[in-house]
Design a protein around this motif. Structure first.
Motif, short mmCIF file in Angstrom:
data_model
loop_
_atom_site.label_atom_id
_atom_site.label_comp_id
_atom_site.label_asym_id
_atom_site.label_seq_id
_atom_site.Cartn_x
_atom_site.Cartn_y
_atom_site.Cartn_z
N ASN A 1 0.36 -1.53 -0.03
CA ASN A 1 -0.34 0.12 -0.13
C ASN A 1 0.95 1.45 0.42
OD1 ASN A 1 -2.51 1.43 -0.02
ND2 ASN A 1 -2.64 1.35 2.11
N ASN A 2 1.95 1.28 -0.98
CA ASN A 2 3.10 1.91 -1.21
C ASN A 2 2.36 3.78 -2.21
OD1 ASN A 2 4.22 1.55 1.57
ND2 ASN A 2 4.48 -0.25 0.82
N SER A 3 3.04 4.50 -2.58
CA SER A 3 3.01 5.12 -3.23
C SER A 3 4.43 4.94 -4.31
CB SER A 3 2.48 6.22 -3.58
OG SER A 3 2.32 6.95 -4.71
N PHE A 4 4.61 5.07 -5.25
CA PHE A 4 6.22 5.21 -5.57
C PHE A 4 5.82 6.14 -7.27
CE2 PHE A 4 6.84 0.88 -3.39
CZ PHE A 4 8.05 1.26 -2.78
N HIS A 5 6.52 7.55 -7.33
CA HIS A 5 6.55 8.05 -8.02
C HIS A 5 7.62 9.61 -8.73
CE1 HIS A 5 4.55 11.21 -5.88
NE2 HIS A 5 3.69 10.58 -5.37
N ASP A 6 8.06 9.08 -9.83
CA ASP A 6 8.76 9.93 -10.22
C ASP A 6 9.73 9.94 -8.99
OD1 ASP A 6 6.61 11.88 -11.78
OD2 ASP A 6 5.67 12.36 -9.68
N PHE A 7 10.53 8.98 -9.94
CA PHE A 7 11.68 8.17 -9.07
C PHE A 7 12.40 8.23 -10.58
CE2 PHE A 7 9.41 4.92 -9.34
CZ PHE A 7 10.29 3.61 -9.93
N GLY A 8 13.99 7.47 -9.93
CA GLY A 8 15.18 8.07 -11.22
C GLY A 8 15.02 8.66 -11.90
N LYS A 9 15.56 9.73 -11.24
CA LYS A 9 15.14 11.43 -11.74
C LYS A 9 16.40 12.05 -12.27
CE LYS A 9 11.54 12.94 -10.73
NZ LYS A 9 11.06 13.65 -12.54
N TYR A 10 18.03 10.74 -11.61
CA TYR A 10 19.32 10.53 -11.74
C TYR A 10 19.72 9.12 -12.89
CZ TYR A 10 24.48 10.79 -12.22
OH TYR A 10 25.87 11.04 -12.67
N TYR A 11 19.74 8.26 -11.97
CA TYR A 11 20.04 6.81 -12.65
C TYR A 11 18.83 6.22 -13.20
CZ TYR A 11 23.72 7.25 -9.34
OH TYR A 11 24.39 7.31 -8.38
N LEU A 12 18.57 6.73 -14.55
CA LEU A 12 17.25 6.08 -15.26
C LEU A 12 17.37 4.53 -15.67
CD1 LEU A 12 17.84 9.15 -18.10
CD2 LEU A 12 16.31 9.07 -15.98
N SER A 13 18.24 3.69 -15.59
CA SER A 13 17.59 2.55 -15.38
C SER A 13 18.66 1.70 -13.52
CB SER A 13 18.93 1.80 -16.55
OG SER A 13 20.01 2.25 -16.20
N TYR A 14 17.78 0.68 -13.69
CA TYR A 14 18.64 -0.29 -13.01
C TYR A 14 18.65 0.34 -11.14
CZ TYR A 14 19.95 -3.66 -16.86
OH TYR A 14 19.29 -4.15 -17.51
N LYS A 15 17.27 1.05 -10.79
CA LYS A 15 16.94 1.41 -9.50
C LYS A 15 15.52 1.97 -9.47
CE LYS A 15 21.21 2.95 -8.58
NZ LYS A 15 21.48 1.66 -8.85
N PRO A 16 14.75 0.62 -9.30
CA PRO A 16 13.72 0.58 -9.73
C PRO A 16 12.84 0.73 -7.86
CG PRO A 16 14.03 -1.83 -9.38
CD PRO A 16 15.29 -0.63 -9.46
N ALA A 17 11.81 0.84 -8.06
CA ALA A 17 10.60 0.97 -7.22
C ALA A 17 11.29 -0.05 -5.93
CB ALA A 17 9.35 0.95 -7.50
N VAL A 18 11.36 -0.81 -6.15
CA VAL A 18 11.59 -2.37 -5.51
C VAL A 18 12.86 -3.46 -6.35
CG1 VAL A 18 10.91 -4.03 -3.51
CG2 VAL A 18 9.42 -1.99 -4.14
N LEU A 19 13.62 -3.20 -5.36
CA LEU A 19 14.74 -4.43 -5.81
C LEU A 19 15.43 -5.81 -4.82
CD1 LEU A 19 17.15 -5.46 -7.66
CD2 LEU A 19 18.34 -3.62 -6.80
N LEU A 20 14.44 -6.63 -5.73
CA LEU A 20 15.32 -7.37 -4.64
C LEU A 20 16.14 -8.48 -5.47
CD1 LEU A 20 11.41 -8.83 -4.28
CD2 LEU A 20 12.77 -7.79 -2.74
N GLN A 21 16.95 -8.71 -4.24
CA GLN A 21 18.59 -9.93 -4.31
C GLN A 21 17.90 -10.94 -2.73
OE1 GLN A 21 21.37 -6.90 -4.96
NE2 GLN A 21 21.08 -7.40 -7.37
N GLU A 22 18.06 -11.41 -3.58
CA GLU A 22 17.97 -12.69 -2.78
C GLU A 22 17.03 -12.60 -1.60
OE1 GLU A 22 21.27 -14.87 -1.24
OE2 GLU A 22 22.72 -14.91 -3.70
#
Length: 186
Positions: A137-158
């Motif tokens: 129930n979160n809101s993620f918007h207008d992100f990645g202003k500098y890093y245009l790739s591989y910086k998602p709203a949620v990154l899961l590693q293991e």
């Protein structure tokens, strides 16, 4: 009027483990740090939770224009971040977690330089034991202003058994959610 028995902005000496004080007028969290092995510290609203700091709740905080890599760097377990507002967080990710049982609910992430939440090594991949991650129930918007790739709203590693539910994700230059094995360097 605050409820009876409630004190606001009462300055006192912090001298016991786990003792904290919130200066509501200046929006600063002060926490006692008794040793190197137990740390919960703030610097410019940047929160660093080390592995001996468990069962912490952060409710209703606003974090704005932080130039650090992360607003939260978490190695503790059973951390709840609820109804917080993150605006203009600088560099990598807003929340970086190595812990178990992280719950991020009802938060707004906007105008971030990088991504939203990164979780590494949560749960047991071999035994398929859940790490207890809940992003709901979160809101993620207008992100990645500098890093245009591989910086998602949620990154899961293991991150085993993660629950990513009922989130609103929009105005992103790249992926909303990325699943990885934790080996690649981002």
């Amino acid at each position: 009027m605050p409820p009876e028995g409630y004190f606001q902005n009462i300055s006192e000496e912090l001298d016991y483990k786990d003792e904290y004080w919130v200066d509501i007028d200046n929006e600063i969290l002060y926490v006692y740090e008794p040793s190197y092995n137990y740390t919960l510290a703030t610097a410019g609203c940047f929160v660093n939770v080390e592995k001996n700091a468990n069962y912490l709740n952060f409710v209703g905080f606003s974090f704005k224009h932080i130039n650090n890599d992360y607003a939260f760097f978490i190695k503790g377990d059973h951390i709840n971040i609820d109804a917080c507002n993150f605006f203009g967080i600088g560099d990598e990710f807003t929340i970086y977690s190595y812990g178990q049982h992280l719950h991020v609910t009802r938060c707004e992430f906007e105008q971030m330089v990088g991504g939203g939440i990164i979780v590494r090594n949560s749960g047991d991949n071999n035994m398929l034991v859940s790490g207890g991650l809940v992003v709901d129930n979160n809101s993620f918007h207008d992100f990645g202003k500098y890093y245009l790739s591989y910086k998602p709203a949620v990154l899961l590693q293991e991150a085993v058994g993660a629950q990513i539910t009922h989130n609103e994700i929009y105005n992103a230059p790249h992926s909303a959610i990325i699943f990885g094995n934790g080996e690649e360097q981002l």
